[in-house]
Design a protein around this motif. Structure first.
Motif, PDB file in Angstrom:
ATOM      1  N   ARG A 192      -1.171  14.536   3.418  1.00 14.43           N
ATOM      2  CA  ARG A 192      -1.263  13.038   3.702  1.00 14.43           C
ATOM      3  C   ARG A 192      -0.055  12.656   4.544  1.00 14.43           C
ATOM      4  O   ARG A 192       1.028  12.994   4.462  1.00 14.43           O
ATOM      5  CB  ARG A 192      -0.905  12.247   2.131  1.00 14.43           C
ATOM      6  CG  ARG A 192      -1.849  12.897   1.274  1.00 14.43           C
ATOM      7  CD  ARG A 192      -1.659  12.114  -0.300  1.00 14.43           C
ATOM      8  NE  ARG A 192      -1.714  10.664  -0.012  1.00 14.43           N
ATOM      9  CZ  ARG A 192      -3.252  10.275  -0.362  1.00 14.43           C
ATOM     10  NH1 ARG A 192      -3.905  11.224  -0.719  1.00 14.43           N
ATOM     11  NH2 ARG A 192      -3.303   8.989  -0.162  1.00 14.43           N
ATOM     12  N   LEU A 194      -0.936   4.950  -0.321  1.00  8.90           N
ATOM     13  CA  LEU A 194      -2.656   5.176  -0.457  1.00  8.90           C
ATOM     14  C   LEU A 194      -3.072   5.210   1.068  1.00  8.90           C
ATOM     15  O   LEU A 194      -2.306   4.368   1.999  1.00  8.90           O
ATOM     16  CB  LEU A 194      -3.210   4.109  -1.246  1.00  8.90           C
ATOM     17  CG  LEU A 194      -3.172   4.167  -2.679  1.00  8.90           C
ATOM     18  CD1 LEU A 194      -3.862   2.856  -3.263  1.00  8.90           C
ATOM     19  CD2 LEU A 194      -3.466   5.378  -3.297  1.00  8.90           C
ATOM     20  N   ARG A 195      -4.039   5.618   1.294  1.00  8.59           N
ATOM     21  CA  ARG A 195      -4.883   5.615   2.676  1.00  8.59           C
ATOM     22  C   ARG A 195      -5.701   4.486   2.447  1.00  8.59           C
ATOM     23  O   ARG A 195      -6.000   3.576   1.463  1.00  8.59           O
ATOM     24  CB  ARG A 195      -5.932   6.553   2.891  1.00  8.59           C
ATOM     25  CG  ARG A 195      -5.070   7.830   3.263  1.00  8.59           C
ATOM     26  CD  ARG A 195      -6.059   9.038   3.290  1.00  8.59           C
ATOM     27  NE  ARG A 195      -5.601  10.386   3.533  1.00  8.59           N
ATOM     28  CZ  ARG A 195      -5.607  11.196   2.731  1.00  8.59           C
ATOM     29  NH1 ARG A 195      -6.246  11.148   1.539  1.00  8.59           N
ATOM     30  NH2 ARG A 195      -4.995  12.475   2.704  1.00  8.59           N
ATOM     31  N   LEU A 211      -6.333   8.760  -8.379  1.00  9.09           N
ATOM     32  CA  LEU A 211      -7.362   9.438  -7.454  1.00  9.09           C
ATOM     33  C   LEU A 211      -6.512  10.930  -7.189  1.00  9.09           C
ATOM     34  O   LEU A 211      -5.215  10.923  -7.221  1.00  9.09           O
ATOM     35  CB  LEU A 211      -7.024   8.594  -5.962  1.00  9.09           C
ATOM     36  CG  LEU A 211      -7.841   7.340  -6.102  1.00  9.09           C
ATOM     37  CD1 LEU A 211      -7.477   6.398  -4.790  1.00  9.09           C
ATOM     38  CD2 LEU A 211      -9.402   7.466  -6.129  1.00  9.09           C
ATOM     39  N   THR A 264       1.037   5.588  -5.328  1.00  8.64           N
ATOM     40  CA  THR A 264       0.485   6.790  -5.119  1.00  8.64           C
ATOM     41  C   THR A 264      -0.926   6.982  -5.550  1.00  8.64           C
ATOM     42  O   THR A 264      -1.369   6.405  -6.487  1.00  8.64           O
ATOM     43  CB  THR A 264       1.653   7.621  -5.883  1.00  8.64           C
ATOM     44  OG1 THR A 264       1.387   7.495  -7.485  1.00  8.64           O
ATOM     45  CG2 THR A 264       2.972   7.205  -5.477  1.00  8.64           C
ATOM     46  N   PRO A 265      -1.365   8.042  -5.263  1.00  7.77           N
ATOM     47  CA  PRO A 265      -2.823   8.385  -5.700  1.00  7.77           C
ATOM     48  C   PRO A 265      -2.891   8.405  -7.239  1.00  7.77           C
ATOM     49  O   PRO A 265      -3.793   7.997  -8.014  1.00  7.77           O
ATOM     50  CB  PRO A 265      -3.333   9.654  -4.907  1.00  7.77           C
ATOM     51  CG  PRO A 265      -2.430   9.421  -3.638  1.00  7.77           C
ATOM     52  CD  PRO A 265      -1.221   8.894  -3.928  1.00  7.77           C
ATOM     53  N   GLU A 274      -8.865   4.588   0.682  1.00  7.33           N
ATOM     54  CA  GLU A 274      -8.723   4.620  -0.635  1.00  7.33           C
ATOM     55  C   GLU A 274      -8.593   3.113  -1.298  1.00  7.33           C
ATOM     56  O   GLU A 274      -9.144   2.752  -2.329  1.00  7.33           O
ATOM     57  CB  GLU A 274      -7.452   5.371  -1.119  1.00  7.33           C
ATOM     58  CG  GLU A 274      -7.738   7.079  -0.974  1.00  7.33           C
ATOM     59  CD  GLU A 274      -6.480   7.864  -1.011  1.00  7.33           C
ATOM     60  OE1 GLU A 274      -6.520   8.827  -1.375  1.00  7.33           O
ATOM     61  OE2 GLU A 274      -5.273   6.946  -0.799  1.00  7.33           O
ATOM     62  N   VAL A 275      -7.768   2.166  -0.557  1.00  3.06           N
ATOM     63  CA  VAL A 275      -7.754   0.899  -0.901  1.00  3.06           C
ATOM     64  C   VAL A 275      -8.984   0.238  -1.173  1.00  3.06           C
ATOM     65  O   VAL A 275      -9.247  -0.215  -1.896  1.00  3.06           O
ATOM     66  CB  VAL A 275      -6.621   0.015  -0.314  1.00  3.06           C
ATOM     67  CG1 VAL A 275      -6.656  -1.167  -0.685  1.00  3.06           C
ATOM     68  CG2 VAL A 275      -5.463   0.597  -0.247  1.00  3.06           C
ATOM     69  N   ARG A 277       0.775  -1.311   0.216  1.00  6.04           N
ATOM     70  CA  ARG A 277      -0.011   0.249  -0.006  1.00  6.04           C
ATOM     71  C   ARG A 277       0.866   1.320   0.252  1.00  6.04           C
ATOM     72  O   ARG A 277       0.498   2.040  -0.603  1.00  6.04           O
ATOM     73  CB  ARG A 277      -0.826   0.173   1.163  1.00  6.04           C
ATOM     74  CG  ARG A 277      -1.840   1.241   1.354  1.00  6.04           C
ATOM     75  CD  ARG A 277      -3.072   1.165   2.431  1.00  6.04           C
ATOM     76  NE  ARG A 277      -2.560   0.677   3.401  1.00  6.04           N
ATOM     77  CZ  ARG A 277      -2.159   1.580   4.581  1.00  6.04           C
ATOM     78  NH1 ARG A 277      -2.208   2.908   4.498  1.00  6.04           N
ATOM     79  NH2 ARG A 277      -1.871   1.508   6.004  1.00  6.04           N
TER      80      ARG A 277
END
Length: 286
Positions: free
Chosen positions: A31, A36-37, A25, A19-20, A40-41, A15
């Motif tokens: 951040r 990713l958060r 995203l 990157t977004p 988001e995943v 993860r």
């Protein structure tokens, strides 16, 4: 053996590297984590944040194939990483007794040695997922003559790379790549068979004695070592630039049968003939 730590570290490491922008995203601001958060995943995989958090804490028990596939897609996992995630999930649902039955055999059948001996144009060998060499032909022994001169048995390629660094750096012109490959193969095997005590002992030994190994082990990278090119520097014949192909015996899963060879018309083809002649003169036999 509980594999929740392995699951947690693998998923968090994957993860953190996405990157977004890679998954279309918005990056946003402030951040606090790399990559990713969790939310988001979860959104990309079509699961709840709570459920993904449970998976990332190491609890893969009961996760469906469709969920694992969705998580793998969200994290941009490659083929080897997807297979590793599935192995981790299977291990989470499997009893140690059943898992032990999948451990690769440590001896080979006579017919496999005959097959190795039939390969005369290049080095060939059989190894397990711990990088133990279980059988080989004469050209492989000649190629790794410095390793076979050492007393440790079984011959283990990972020990050679990390615990005999000076010799290994002479032998592998790109030592760092060889080190990465060895660790990735061991990490893949650890996911496939987390109950292998001999593997845990090997990883413990290498982690204790090599900082380079510890760093690479912590990266949680995995690899399917199927085909490619390798470069060696042999003390007698010099540079050998060979292609290789790996195969898994159908009746002995967990073993790898690897053959190295030179492309026709290359200097390495001549060098392999010289290596074979040297091996015969030196009395090297499989």
């Amino acid at each position: 053996m509980d594999n929740r730590n392995e699951v947690r570290e693998f998923l968090t490491s994957r993860r953190s590297r996405v990157t977004p922008e890679q998954v279309q995203l918005p990056a946003g601001t402030n951040r606090r984590v790399p990559g990713l958060r969790r939310s988001e995943v979860a959104m990309l995989a079509g699961v709840s944040v709570e459920y993904f958090a449970r998976l990332e804490r190491g609890n893969l028990a009961g996760a469906s194939e469709s969920v694992l596939d969705a998580i793998a897609t969200a994290l941009l996992l490659d083929k080897a990483e997807r297979a590793h995630l599935i192995d981790l999930a299977r291990a989470a649902n499997e009893s140690p007794v059943r898992a032990a039955r999948r451990t690769a055999p440590q001896t080979i059948r006579p017919v496999m040695q005959l097959a190795l001996d039939a390969v005369t144009a290049g080095p060939a060998f059989v190894r397990n997922g711990r990088m133990d060499v279980l059988a080989e032909n004469a050209l492989f022994r000649a190629l790794y003559s410095e390793l076979y001169a050492m007393p440790e048995r079984p011959v283990n390629l990972a020990r050679f790379v990390f615990l005999h660094r000076e010799s290994a750096e002479r032998f592998y012109p790109n030592w760092s790549m060889s080190a990465d490959i060895n660790v990735a193969i061991l990490r893949t095997e650890a996911g496939r068979n987390p109950h292998d005590k001999a593997l845990h002992d090997l990883v413990g030994e290498l982690s204790t004695r090599s900082a380079e190994f510890r760093t690479r082990w912590g990266a949680h990278n995995v690899r399917h070592h199927a085909s490619g090119e390798k470069v060696f520097h042999h003390p007698i014949v010099g540079e050998l630039r060979m292609v290789y192909q790996a195969m898994e015996p159908m009746d002995q899963p967990g073993l790898n049968f690897l053959i190295y060879t030179a492309e026709a018309g290359t200097p390495t083809e001549d060098s392999l003939r010289l290596l074979a002649s040297w091996a015969a003169t030196a009395g090297i036999q499989a």
